[in-house]
Motif scaffolding. Structure first.
Motif, PDB file in Angstrom:
ATOM      1  N   PHE A  36       0.823  -1.191   0.000  1.00  0.00           N
ATOM      2  CA  PHE A  36       0.000   0.000   0.000  1.00  0.00           C
ATOM      3  C   PHE A  36       0.866   1.253   0.000  1.00  0.00           C
ATOM      4  O   PHE A  36       1.835   1.362   0.765  1.00  0.00           O
ATOM      5  N   ALA A  49      -5.090   4.642   1.846  1.00  0.00           N
ATOM      6  CA  ALA A  49      -4.526   3.341   2.218  1.00  0.00           C
ATOM      7  C   ALA A  49      -5.475   2.586   3.136  1.00  0.00           C
ATOM      8  O   ALA A  49      -5.657   1.370   3.004  1.00  0.00           O
ATOM      9  N   ARG A  59      -8.712   2.759   3.257  1.00  0.00           N
ATOM     10  CA  ARG A  59      -9.837   2.243   2.473  1.00  0.00           C
ATOM     11  C   ARG A  59      -9.459   0.963   1.743  1.00  0.00           C
ATOM     12  O   ARG A  59     -10.225   0.003   1.688  1.00  0.00           O
ATOM     13  N   HIS A  60      -8.238   0.933   1.187  1.00  0.00           N
ATOM     14  CA  HIS A  60      -7.805  -0.261   0.469  1.00  0.00           C
ATOM     15  C   HIS A  60      -7.641  -1.450   1.407  1.00  0.00           C
ATOM     16  O   HIS A  60      -7.981  -2.585   1.052  1.00  0.00           O
ATOM     17  N   VAL A 106     -11.102  -2.726   2.089  1.00  0.00           N
ATOM     18  CA  VAL A 106     -11.676  -3.436   0.941  1.00  0.00           C
ATOM     19  C   VAL A 106     -11.185  -4.880   0.898  1.00  0.00           C
ATOM     20  O   VAL A 106     -11.937  -5.799   0.541  1.00  0.00           O
ATOM     21  N   SER A 130      -3.305   8.779  -9.431  1.00  0.00           N
ATOM     22  CA  SER A 130      -3.811   7.631  -8.666  1.00  0.00           C
ATOM     23  C   SER A 130      -3.600   6.331  -9.436  1.00  0.00           C
ATOM     24  O   SER A 130      -3.352   5.278  -8.830  1.00  0.00           O
ATOM     25  N   ALA A 142      -1.532   3.077  -7.982  1.00  0.00           N
ATOM     26  CA  ALA A 142      -2.047   1.708  -8.000  1.00  0.00           C
ATOM     27  C   ALA A 142      -1.107   0.768  -8.750  1.00  0.00           C
ATOM     28  O   ALA A 142      -0.911  -0.378  -8.355  1.00  0.00           O
ATOM     29  N   GLU A 180       1.778  -0.089  -6.499  1.00  0.00           N
ATOM     30  CA  GLU A 180       1.364  -1.065  -5.485  1.00  0.00           C
ATOM     31  C   GLU A 180       1.378  -2.472  -6.066  1.00  0.00           C
ATOM     32  O   GLU A 180       1.777  -3.432  -5.400  1.00  0.00           O
ATOM     33  N   GLN A 181       0.958  -2.593  -7.324  1.00  0.00           N
ATOM     34  CA  GLN A 181       0.862  -3.903  -7.952  1.00  0.00           C
ATOM     35  C   GLN A 181       2.219  -4.458  -8.374  1.00  0.00           C
ATOM     36  O   GLN A 181       2.513  -5.644  -8.183  1.00  0.00           O
TER      37      GLN A 181
END
Length: 241
Positions: free
Chosen positions: A4, A22, A24-25, A28, A131, A135, A138-139
């Motif tokens: 994250f 972060a 929120r992720h 989720v 954003s 992302a 992060e991946q």
């Protein structure tokens, strides 16, 4: 281990309330206290182990653990200035360029650009692309998030400090005769700025202006590639060790 982006100061052996994005992720993914995650701030090659200690309705607390310095970026900084492709293709381009290790992205409005925005709409679009870059980091495991710069016209950007810098390698993707193959760029660590057009490419007038500003025509070969394909193909070649 889930990764994250955390836009906060990360210090080992400290408790931390995660920023809203972060948190929120984490929610989720339905993580629970005791679960392990990885945090990075996007500004350095450092990443931190962390453990979730509390899950609130809208907040998440973690204990920051060991710091690791992990170099996953290309040895050479590659900066992309691109005439924005239309529809969702710019999203895809930002995502894939980030995965490949681009250092920054400069969205440009050119003569043939379909996407032309200004003011609040432009700011929102740039924030969205930033954003997307977060992302993608992060991946893919990247710890340095590329900066997506505010939109400019090509004419404005060619007069900017970035375009006028003393960077030894400033390339213009072009189909004009005599262009140097991108793959023949000498190996080394010197940063590279490369300029790529939108659908239909840059106009002859725009290419001439870029060359006058110090950019050298460079080619990916005789085939005509889509705008997003050309930029990513050049980036792939330039990030090779």
């Amino acid at each position: 281990m889930p990764r994250f982006f955390c836009a906060a100061a990360l210090v080992s052996d400290t408790a931390l309330e995660l920023p809203a994005g972060a948190a929120r992720h984490v929610q989720v993914l339905r993580l629970q206290p005791g679960d392990s995650i990885t945090l990075f701030d996007g500004q350095s090659a450092d990443e931190f182990d962390a453990t979730v200690t509390r899950m609130g309705r809208s907040d998440v607390a973690v204990q920051v653990g060991q710091r690791r310095t992990v170099a996953r970026e290309p040895a050479r900084q590659i900066h992309l200035a691109v005439g924005m492709p239309a529809n969702d293709r710019m999203d895809w381009l930002v995502e894939k360029a980030t995965e490949l290790g681009v250092a920054s992205i400069q969205p440009l409005m050119t003569e043939r650009s379909v996407l032309k925005l200004s003011g609040e709409r432009a700011d929102k679009k740039v924030a969205h692309w930033q954003s997307v870059a977060v992302a993608a980091c992060e991946q893919c495991g990247g710890n340095l998030v590329p900066v997506v710069h505010p939109m400019q016209t090509l004419a404005q950007w060619l007069k900017s400090p970035s375009a006028q810098s003393d960077t030894p390698h400033r390339l213009l993707l072009s189909l004009r005769a005599g262009s140097t193959p991108v793959a023949s760029l000498p190996a080394g660590l010197a940063p590279v700025w490369f300029l790529s057009g939108p659908e239909g490419g840059l106009s002859i007038h725009e290419e001439d202006a870029a060359i006058a500003a110090g950019f050298s025509p460079a080619s990916l070969g005789p085939r005509v590639l889509r705008a997003e394909t050309a930029a990513l193909a050049a980036l792939t070649l330039l990030t090779q060790p």
